[in-house]
Scaffold this active site. Sequence first.
Site, mmCIF file in Angstrom:
data_model
loop_
_atom_site.group_PDB
_atom_site.id
_atom_site.type_symbol
_atom_site.label_atom_id
_atom_site.label_comp_id
_atom_site.label_asym_id
_atom_site.label_seq_id
_atom_site.Cartn_x
_atom_site.Cartn_y
_atom_site.Cartn_z
ATOM 1 N N GLU A 188 0.936 -1.763 0.180
ATOM 2 C CA GLU A 188 -0.062 0.260 0.086
ATOM 3 C C GLU A 188 0.840 1.380 -0.333
ATOM 4 O OE1 GLU A 188 -2.396 -0.821 3.612
ATOM 5 O OE2 GLU A 188 -3.516 -1.711 2.343
ATOM 6 N N CYS A 217 3.663 8.622 0.473
ATOM 7 C CA CYS A 217 3.540 8.349 1.413
ATOM 8 C C CYS A 217 3.829 6.320 1.168
ATOM 9 C CB CYS A 217 2.504 7.775 2.581
ATOM 10 S SG CYS A 217 3.460 6.870 4.414
ATOM 11 N N CYS A 261 6.215 -5.835 7.960
ATOM 12 C CA CYS A 261 7.486 -5.402 7.951
ATOM 13 C C CYS A 261 8.116 -6.477 9.710
ATOM 14 C CB CYS A 261 7.123 -4.255 8.956
ATOM 15 S SG CYS A 261 8.678 -3.482 9.639
ATOM 16 N N CYS A 282 6.379 -3.954 15.631
ATOM 17 C CA CYS A 282 5.755 -3.253 16.372
ATOM 18 C C CYS A 282 4.354 -2.612 16.804
ATOM 19 C CB CYS A 282 5.397 -1.215 16.234
ATOM 20 S SG CYS A 282 7.327 -0.845 15.422
ATOM 21 N N CYS A 288 1.365 -1.208 15.564
ATOM 22 C CA CYS A 288 1.104 -1.390 14.022
ATOM 23 C C CYS A 288 0.157 -2.587 13.666
ATOM 24 C CB CYS A 288 2.578 -1.112 13.288
ATOM 25 S SG CYS A 288 2.553 -0.603 11.967
ATOM 26 N N CYS A 309 -1.451 6.656 9.767
ATOM 27 C CA CYS A 309 -0.419 6.182 10.666
ATOM 28 C C CYS A 309 -0.461 4.638 11.059
ATOM 29 C CB CYS A 309 0.430 7.675 11.503
ATOM 30 S SG CYS A 309 1.741 7.026 11.324
HETATM 31 S S1 SF4 Z 1 5.550 1.049 12.703
HETATM 32 FE FE1 SF4 Z 1 5.110 -0.839 11.472
HETATM 33 S S2 SF4 Z 1 6.068 -0.788 9.511
HETATM 34 FE FE2 SF4 Z 1 7.129 0.690 10.897
HETATM 35 S S3 SF4 Z 1 8.839 -0.619 11.855
HETATM 36 FE FE3 SF4 Z 1 7.230 -0.451 12.894
HETATM 37 S S4 SF4 Z 1 6.017 -2.774 12.558
HETATM 38 FE FE4 SF4 Z 1 7.096 -1.623 10.971
#
Ligand code: SF4
Length: 344
Positions: A85, A98, A105, A109, A112, A331
């Site tokens: 995306e 963006c 990923c 996190c 996220c 975000c």
């Molecule tokens: S915020 Fe999401 S996309 Fe960014 S590094 Fe952490 S897990 Fe990865």
Amino acid sequence: MITDHLYQLLPEELSRWLVKHDHSPNQVRSMMAWAYKKQSPALFPRLLNDLEKLPKSLPSIIERHLSTDGTQKILFATEDGLKVESVILNYHRKLTVCLSTQVGCAMGCTFCRTGMAGLGRNLEAYEIVGMYLHLRNLIWHENSMEAPCPNIVFMGQGEPLHNFEQVKRALEILTHPWALDLGSRQITLSTVGYLPGLRRFHELPRVNLAFSLHSPFEEERRQLIPIETRYPLPEIQQVLKSMSLLPRQFITLEYLILKDMNHSERHALALADWCRNMKSIVNLIPYNAVTGLSFERPSEEAVDLFKKSLVDLGVRVMERVARGSDIAAACGQLASRDYSSEAP
Ligand code: SF4
């Protein structure tokens, strides 16, 4: 190994390709203008013919979602059928795209949506550049060819510094005067502090840096960003303080505000202390809710109070206006669990 692809090769590599195919290397500039600038310089017919042999396919747009605030979320499919995306943001008529650097990923996190599914794979430089070309052309198509090229924030799916070589190559193409010719201040790369890449930041073309801090306390930050365990804040702070910056250039410290978690007076004091003697600006980002995660958005009053505490402590602060939350483009909201573009 470098993939032979029109949108992956740097000028010196394209020159070698030209020589290998019995063309003059002097044609490289015209060839890049042809590829990147939508100009149609007179390329020799024999070269146009040979260019057919050089792969040039880009990720394709498979879905578009438009937010009530004008933000657009664009879903791309890669050649191997993965979904990724990107977002077009419109702040006061200034357009920014963006971009993602990975499918999924690996950083995990906890706040996220992308981090929930793990890493699919790294994106190749030509896929990153290709998404930019698509979005720029879309903007030109819907506005005018005279519209300036949009700025870029690498804040989509993925940790850019975890895909260092491909991101470096993409940046070299995006900033090269013969290719996309973007200025160093037009691009911002955001990291959660992947130190092996952060220590090599000086190897990249000069761009702005945003660091996701989210808490000045290591233990609390670990709960949000698990790689804090391996790459702790004091080491990151040292690297950030030693960076050479242009005049009027600042490191952006991204600070996600999570309801009742990281916006107390104690946090303000520790945050002010953390960025002392660092050429930085704190960017406050009220959290956008993600389905399936327990974090909540703070009230506006709580955000204002935290902001005031920081300003009173002499911290340079700005606040990000939420964009695209109704289409899950804000975000931390990007990426579905299923990366396959075949999925319904
Ligand atoms: S915020 Fe999401 S996309 Fe960014 S590094 Fe952490 S897990 Fe990865």
